[in-house]
Scaffold this motif. Structure first.
Motif, PDB file in Angstrom:
ATOM      1  N   ARG A 155     -14.931   6.456   6.185  1.00  0.00           N
ATOM      2  CA  ARG A 155     -14.080   7.415   5.483  1.00  0.00           C
ATOM      3  C   ARG A 155     -13.973   6.990   4.027  1.00  0.00           C
ATOM      4  O   ARG A 155     -13.932   5.799   3.715  1.00  0.00           O
ATOM      5  CB  ARG A 155     -12.659   7.465   6.096  1.00  0.00           C
ATOM      6  N   TYR A 156     -13.950   7.967   3.143  1.00  0.00           N
ATOM      7  CA  TYR A 156     -13.796   7.682   1.718  1.00  0.00           C
ATOM      8  C   TYR A 156     -12.326   7.908   1.364  1.00  0.00           C
ATOM      9  O   TYR A 156     -11.808   9.016   1.532  1.00  0.00           O
ATOM     10  CB  TYR A 156     -14.708   8.595   0.889  1.00  0.00           C
ATOM     11  N   LYS A 157     -11.676   6.869   0.860  1.00  0.00           N
ATOM     12  CA  LYS A 157     -10.228   6.941   0.640  1.00  0.00           C
ATOM     13  C   LYS A 157      -9.858   6.588  -0.803  1.00  0.00           C
ATOM     14  O   LYS A 157     -10.479   5.742  -1.432  1.00  0.00           O
ATOM     15  CB  LYS A 157      -9.487   6.017   1.597  1.00  0.00           C
TER      16      LYS A 157
ATOM     17  N   LEU B 162       0.867  -1.179   0.000  1.00  0.00           N
ATOM     18  CA  LEU B 162       0.000   0.000   0.000  1.00  0.00           C
ATOM     19  C   LEU B 162       0.904   1.229   0.000  1.00  0.00           C
ATOM     20  O   LEU B 162       1.516   1.575   1.007  1.00  0.00           O
ATOM     21  CB  LEU B 162      -0.911  -0.005   1.231  1.00  0.00           C
ATOM     22  N   SER B 163       1.012   1.884  -1.141  1.00  0.00           N
ATOM     23  CA  SER B 163       1.987   2.962  -1.308  1.00  0.00           C
ATOM     24  C   SER B 163       1.398   4.357  -1.137  1.00  0.00           C
ATOM     25  O   SER B 163       2.145   5.327  -1.001  1.00  0.00           O
ATOM     26  CB  SER B 163       2.636   2.857  -2.696  1.00  0.00           C
ATOM     27  N   TYR B 164       0.062   4.450  -1.146  1.00  0.00           N
ATOM     28  CA  TYR B 164      -0.545   5.783  -1.085  1.00  0.00           C
ATOM     29  C   TYR B 164      -1.947   5.670  -0.513  1.00  0.00           C
ATOM     30  O   TYR B 164      -2.707   4.756  -0.867  1.00  0.00           O
ATOM     31  CB  TYR B 164      -0.597   6.380  -2.486  1.00  0.00           C
ATOM     32  N   SER B 165      -2.296   6.584   0.369  1.00  0.00           N
ATOM     33  CA  SER B 165      -3.643   6.637   0.932  1.00  0.00           C
ATOM     34  C   SER B 165      -4.009   8.094   1.179  1.00  0.00           C
ATOM     35  O   SER B 165      -3.273   8.815   1.856  1.00  0.00           O
ATOM     36  CB  SER B 165      -3.715   5.849   2.250  1.00  0.00           C
ATOM     37  N   GLU B 166      -5.141   8.519   0.623  1.00  0.00           N
ATOM     38  CA  GLU B 166      -5.608   9.892   0.825  1.00  0.00           C
ATOM     39  C   GLU B 166      -7.063   9.854   1.269  1.00  0.00           C
ATOM     40  O   GLU B 166      -7.912   9.240   0.619  1.00  0.00           O
ATOM     41  CB  GLU B 166      -5.485  10.713  -0.455  1.00  0.00           C
ATOM     42  N   ASP B 167      -7.352  10.521   2.371  1.00  0.00           N
ATOM     43  CA  ASP B 167      -8.712  10.622   2.876  1.00  0.00           C
ATOM     44  C   ASP B 167      -9.394  11.825   2.230  1.00  0.00           C
ATOM     45  O   ASP B 167      -8.998  12.969   2.451  1.00  0.00           O
ATOM     46  CB  ASP B 167      -8.691  10.773   4.399  1.00  0.00           C
ATOM     47  N   VAL B 168     -10.403  11.564   1.403  1.00  0.00           N
ATOM     48  CA  VAL B 168     -11.097  12.651   0.705  1.00  0.00           C
ATOM     49  C   VAL B 168     -12.565  12.727   1.149  1.00  0.00           C
ATOM     50  O   VAL B 168     -13.413  13.240   0.412  1.00  0.00           O
ATOM     51  CB  VAL B 168     -11.015  12.469  -0.828  1.00  0.00           C
TER      52      VAL B 168
END
Length: 264
Positions: A255-257, A210-216
């Protein structure tokens, strides 16, 4: 879905405005400026699709598989943005693919095709793609584990999987568990209760990092008012469920990620 596709294929004006290209939540860079219109929602849905593609680092000349491609909106966007592309949209629903084939025509130098298949049993050889996408659809699949293993098989080493998904907060699991089976948006065999920590562990077991995670999450909140307004004219039961999802999201339980997984 039967009613929704019927309205889409019969050119229902509201359905076309809202879901004619993308069937997923929208992303608003400035949620306070959302105006509640279907046209504004459609632009936000396009922005969400682009975020997932960017998370997978899609660029010119790539072989890209869009799993759960809906009516082809993400493939259409990639076809317009990039050149020298081999683009494949995959869906288990032949009706959605029929709409996609009618709407999307390959740009000069690009190849576009749509394939009817199960995302957990991909009909492709090893190392067939440079990037794979799953825009707000992974919770519909029979198994995240089987899907990730299949993606790892067809993805080149070092390739990326871009995903948008609804991810619960770990502390909220006892609250969400009783709701899980009552929410019609998610597959019965593949529950939504997949935290970021369990996602990371599952990715490792399936050959990914898992290289990237952004909470939008905040950027998606305007979606609920628009979707619930639409659902009110389609199904009171789905409107009720939509309000429930919106409520637990605003409370911070869901959460939407945007996630990116790199094949090892």
């Amino acid at each position: 879905m039967d009613q929704f596709l019927s309205e889409l294929t019969h050119d229902d004006e509201e359905t076309q405005a809202l879901f004619g290209r993308h069937i997923h939540w929208g992303y608003w860079a400035d949620p306070d400026r959302a105006d509640g219109s279907y046209q504004d929602y459609a632009r936000a849905a396009e922005a969400m699709s682009r975020l997932v593609c960017d998370a997978a680092k899609v660029r010119d000349g790539m072989r890209v598989l869009d799993c759960g491609c809906g009516v082809g909106g993400t493939i259409a966007a990639l076809n317009e943005r990039f050149s020298g592309m081999h683009l494949v949209g995959l869906n288990i629903d032949a009706r959605q693919l029929e709409i996609a084939r009618h709407k999307v025509r390959a740009a000069a130098g690009n190849h576009v095709e749509f394939v009817e298949a199960d995302a957990c049993a991909l009909p492709f050889e090893m190392d067939s793609f440079d990037a794979v996408l799953a825009v707000e659809c992974i919770f519909h699949f029979k198994s995240r584990r089987r899907f990730l293993r299949e993606v790892h098989r067809v993805l080149e080493r070092g390739g990326r999987l871009g995903v948008s998904d609804v991810v619960p907060q770990t502390a909220a699991l006892p609250i969400l568990a009783p709701l899980n089976w009552s929410l019609p948006f998610w597959g019965e065999r593949n529950p939504v209760l997949q935290t970021l920590a369990t996602y990371r562990a599952l990715a490792r077991r399936c050959g990914f990092r898992l290289s990237y995670s952004e909470d939008v999450t905040r950027n998606t909140l305007p979606a609920y008012a628009v979707i619930n307004s639409y659902l009110a004219g389609v199904s009171p039961e789905f409107e009720r469920q939509g309000r429930l999802v919106g409520r637990v999201t605003r409370l911070g339980f869901l959460r939407y990620k945007i996630l990116s997984f790199e094949s090892r």
